[in-house]
Design an enzyme around this catalytic site. Structure first.
Site, mmCIF file in Angstrom:
data_model
loop_
_atom_site.group_PDB
_atom_site.id
_atom_site.type_symbol
_atom_site.label_atom_id
_atom_site.label_comp_id
_atom_site.label_asym_id
_atom_site.label_seq_id
_atom_site.Cartn_x
_atom_site.Cartn_y
_atom_site.Cartn_z
ATOM 1 N N GLU A 31 79.383 7.779 17.211
ATOM 2 C CA GLU A 31 78.635 6.719 16.548
ATOM 3 C C GLU A 31 78.964 5.375 17.184
ATOM 4 O O GLU A 31 80.131 4.964 17.209
ATOM 5 C CB GLU A 31 79.000 6.639 15.063
ATOM 6 C CG GLU A 31 78.660 7.870 14.247
ATOM 7 C CD GLU A 31 79.053 7.691 12.791
ATOM 8 O OE1 GLU A 31 78.164 7.775 11.940
ATOM 9 O OE2 GLU A 31 80.248 7.469 12.519
ATOM 10 N N CYS A 32 77.974 4.666 17.673
ATOM 11 C CA CYS A 32 78.098 3.302 18.181
ATOM 12 C C CYS A 32 79.184 3.211 19.265
ATOM 13 O O CYS A 32 78.923 3.542 20.415
ATOM 14 C CB CYS A 32 78.343 2.330 17.039
ATOM 15 S SG CYS A 32 77.984 0.611 17.480
ATOM 16 N N GLY A 33 80.409 2.800 18.926
ATOM 17 C CA GLY A 33 81.472 2.800 19.926
ATOM 18 C C GLY A 33 81.706 4.171 20.513
ATOM 19 O O GLY A 33 82.057 4.308 21.691
ATOM 20 N N THR A 70 74.719 8.206 18.654
ATOM 21 C CA THR A 70 73.794 7.318 17.946
ATOM 22 C C THR A 70 74.397 5.927 17.830
ATOM 23 O O THR A 70 75.622 5.755 17.847
ATOM 24 C CB THR A 70 73.490 7.820 16.525
ATOM 25 O OG1 THR A 70 74.652 7.640 15.695
ATOM 26 C CG2 THR A 70 73.098 9.285 16.516
#
Length: 447
Positions: free
Chosen positions: A326-328, A427
């Protein structure tokens, strides 16, 4: 302390605006209550990861996430019920009524908890009371069941200043105390908000001094248990020694620190959970799947590139190991990460994307994703809700494959999120376990 099966009574700390000092006021209130002998359970309205890290550094308890969009109203109430201690102090987000999907007022209404309003009193006395009165009256005007019980005066001096504020308040708005102006009560910030609690320890002496100006007993007297939540619906998850047929490894260090306590609890209900640190160069544990939370990989690019963990993870992913980032985590799964200063670092190379940090945020919103086909975190056609807040952009290859359409939010391309390769998924959206995403993730590992 109350019985571990009992749900804590609570109240919400709301603000008149962003930047009014809700976090410092929440920490001072927590210290005051603990000094008075109460066990405090912190919580945060909204999807934030940073403010909760400061809550935990002071109270020693993980802060519960309360967001009507991420969790749904039932999920919000379940997450509250999993709290411990005697009094739950819920820090709000932005101004009390701000937010079209999950405002502080919506959280207070869903739980039927009173609101303690933080008002900046730096240059006012009677105007502080007028502001509080307006916030209390506004709830009735918009037909919302929000009870403003009283105020904490932020940046207020003692003596005549405090006396003037007290005298101006109407009888039905309580004065719960003040937070004195002090540079020692300032928390440094950076591009994603305040620095994490593990990085910047706010002066405990300054907090203790502020706590002395807070009326803990009066605050405790207004706390109440949300109706219908008189007993906990589920116990919190255990430690790393839990057993299960599945084993999930998740990254846990300064680069991967954005995760909800409920996420790890949900994983531990069905799997053995192991942690590892890519920043420290730990090998990926033997496991059935890997979870890479968000965080700050851009601050640790050199160590991530040279530590060997991401290279190891890339090999495992190419061999079919399911990896969810997720993200990072998405950033770490990419081919490379370039900082604002132009420094380029090789990442895991799992996903066909290059990531570049930007000067300003690229997305900030609650999001809704619809699965285009079955993937690690959703069935085909299923919709999941989440949140995105990032300062990076991902440039993807022409052969990139996406698993989600962005019904709300930006995602990776503005129209798509969920970049997929091998059995891996990345994501920009952060999802809460109440969305069902982590149940689907575990289902995928079992299939």
């Amino acid at each position: 302390m109350n019985d571990s099966s009992a749900v804590p009574a609570g109240f919400v700390v709301g603000g008149v605006s962003s930047g009014v000092g809700k976090t410092v006021a929440t920490l001072a209130i927590g210290c005051a209550l603990e000094d008075a002998g109460y066990a405090v359970q912190p919580a945060k309205a909204g999807p934030d990861f940073i403010d909760p890290s400061h809550h935990e550094s002071i109270t020693g308890r993980p802060s519960r996430t309360l967001d009507r969009w991420l969790c749904g109203e039932d999920g919000l109430r379940r997450n509250y019920a999993r709290g411990e201690g005697e009094i739950c102090v819920v820090e709000g987000l932005m101004g009390l009524y701000d937010g079209d999907r999950s405002s502080t007022a919506m959280v207070a209404e869903a739980l039927d908890l009173p609101v303690v309003l933080v008002v900046d009193a730096n240059a006012g006395m009677e105007s502080v009371a007028a502001t509080a009165l307006g916030f209390a009256a506004y709830a009735e005007r918009i037909d919302r069941n929000v009870e403003v019980a009283g105020i904490v005066a932020q940046r207020a001096h003692g003596g005549r200043h405090e006396h003037g504020i007290r005298e101006a308040l109407p009888d039905d708005l309580a004065y719960f105390g003040r937070v004195p102006p002090s540079e020692e009560l300032e928390i440094p910030d950076r591009h994603l908000g305040l620095e994490m609690g593990s990085e910047t320890q706010i002066s405990r002496d300054a907090l203790d001094e502020a706590a002395e100006t807070i009326d803990a007993e009066r605050l405790a007297s207004i706390a109440r248990v949300p109706p219908g939540l008189e007993s906990a619906s589920a116990a919190s998850g255990g430690g790393e020694d839990e057993t299960g047929e599945l084993t999930v490894a998740f990254a846990d260090d300064a680069a991967f620190c954005f995760r909800y306590p409920a996420t790890i609890e949900r994983l531990r209900e069905r799997a053995t959970v192991r942690t590892f640190s890519p920043v420290a160069g730990d090998p990926v544990p033997d496991c059935d799947g890997v979870y890479l939370p968000g965080g700050y990989p851009e601050l640790h690019g050199e160590r991530l590139e040279g530590g060997g963990t991401l290279e190891h993870l890339g090999r495992l992913a190419s061999d079919g190991l399911p990896v969810f980032g997720e993200c990072g985590g998405l950033m770490a799964m990419s081919e490379s990460l370039t900082t604002v200063d132009g420094e380029r670092y090789d990442m895991a190379g799992i996903l066909p994307a290059t990531v570049t940090m930007c000067d300003r945020y690229q997305a900030l919103d609650h999001v809704e994703l619809e699965a285009l086909e079955r993937t690690l975190t959703a069935r085909s056609g299923e919709e999941i809700r989440g949140h995105e807040f990032h300062y990076s952009r991902a440039d993807v290859g022409t052969d990139a494959r996406f698993r989600f359409e962005t019904v709300r939010g930006r995602g990776i391309t503005g129209e798509r999120d969920g970049l997929a390769e091998y059995a891996a998924l990345g994501t920009y959206a952060h999802v809460h376990p109440e969305s069902g995403a982590f149940d689907r993730f575990l289902d995928s590992l079992e299939s």
